[in-house]
Write a protein that holds these residues in place. Structure first.
Motif, PDB file in Angstrom:
ATOM      1  N   SER A   1       0.823  -1.221   0.000  1.00  0.00           N
ATOM      2  CA  SER A   1       0.000   0.000   0.000  1.00  0.00           C
ATOM      3  C   SER A   1       0.855   1.268   0.000  1.00  0.00           C
ATOM      4  CB  SER A   1      -0.955   0.000   1.204  1.00  0.00           C
ATOM      5  OG  SER A   1      -1.756  -1.169   1.200  1.00  0.00           O
TER       6      SER A   1
ATOM      7  N   ASN B   1       1.328   3.269  -2.514  1.00  0.00           N
ATOM      8  CA  ASN B   1       0.676   4.292  -3.357  1.00  0.00           C
ATOM      9  C   ASN B   1       1.501   4.684  -4.580  1.00  0.00           C
ATOM     10  OD1 ASN B   1      -1.983   5.585  -3.151  1.00  0.00           O
ATOM     11  ND2 ASN B   1      -0.853   7.500  -3.348  1.00  0.00           N
TER      12      ASN B   1
ATOM     13  N   ASP C   1       0.458   7.105  -7.766  1.00  0.00           N
ATOM     14  CA  ASP C   1       1.138   8.380  -8.015  1.00  0.00           C
ATOM     15  C   ASP C   1       1.769   8.453  -9.401  1.00  0.00           C
ATOM     16  OD1 ASP C   1       0.496   9.313  -5.529  1.00  0.00           O
ATOM     17  OD2 ASP C   1       2.414   8.764  -4.609  1.00  0.00           O
TER      18      ASP C   1
ATOM     19  N   ARG D   1      -6.596   4.049  -7.830  1.00  0.00           N
ATOM     20  CA  ARG D   1      -6.826   4.547  -6.471  1.00  0.00           C
ATOM     21  C   ARG D   1      -6.675   3.372  -5.515  1.00  0.00           C
ATOM     22  NH1 ARG D   1      -6.643   8.448  -9.013  1.00  0.00           N
ATOM     23  NH2 ARG D   1      -7.958  10.311  -8.998  1.00  0.00           N
ATOM     24  N   LEU D   2      -6.369   3.661  -4.263  1.00  0.00           N
ATOM     25  CA  LEU D   2      -6.344   2.602  -3.259  1.00  0.00           C
ATOM     26  C   LEU D   2      -7.755   2.394  -2.721  1.00  0.00           C
ATOM     27  CD1 LEU D   2      -3.139   3.143  -1.072  1.00  0.00           C
ATOM     28  CD2 LEU D   2      -3.386   1.948  -3.245  1.00  0.00           C
TER      29      LEU D   2
ATOM     30  N   PRO E   1      -4.757  -1.311  -4.506  1.00  0.00           N
ATOM     31  CA  PRO E   1      -5.199  -0.484  -5.640  1.00  0.00           C
ATOM     32  C   PRO E   1      -6.262  -1.185  -6.483  1.00  0.00           C
ATOM     33  CG  PRO E   1      -2.805  -0.693  -5.560  1.00  0.00           C
ATOM     34  CD  PRO E   1      -3.371  -1.718  -4.632  1.00  0.00           C
TER      35      PRO E   1
END
Ligand code: SF4
Ligand code: SF4
Length: 75
Positions: free
Chosen positions: A21, A23, A27, A35-36, A42
């Motif tokens: 997680s 991200n 990014d 999106r998470l 994700p």
């Protein structure tokens, strides 16, 4: 830009056992597709915008991202 749910078909899969997680895939996606989810994994929220560029799998530090079957629209 259409919104997708976690349950709709996704051609990019995320290994829940490997994902930390961080991200990064979210990014670095040039199309802002990912999106998470609430569980920190994700999913393709805006999958119609995906270019199948492979950046998300390249950038993942844990090898948790895998591109599955190419969508019929770009085969
Ligand atoms: S393949 Fe490219 S455009 Fe599609 S989700 Fe991954 S980084 Fe984003
Ligand atoms: S880059 Fe990899 S480890 Fe980080 S959130 Fe995305 S899938 Fe998970």
């Amino acid at each position: 830009m259409s919104k997708n749910t976690k349950r709709s078909y996704q051609w990019i899969s995320f290994d829940k056992d490997k994902c930390i997680s961080c991200n990064k895939c979210v990014d670095y996606c040039p199309r802002d597709v990912l999106r998470l989810e609430e569980d920190g994994i994700p999913f393709m929220k805006y999958k119609d915008d995906c270019w199948y560029c492979d950046v998300c799998s390249y950038i993942c530090p844990k090898g948790a991202v895998k591109l599955e079957e190419v969508p019929y629209l770009i085969k």
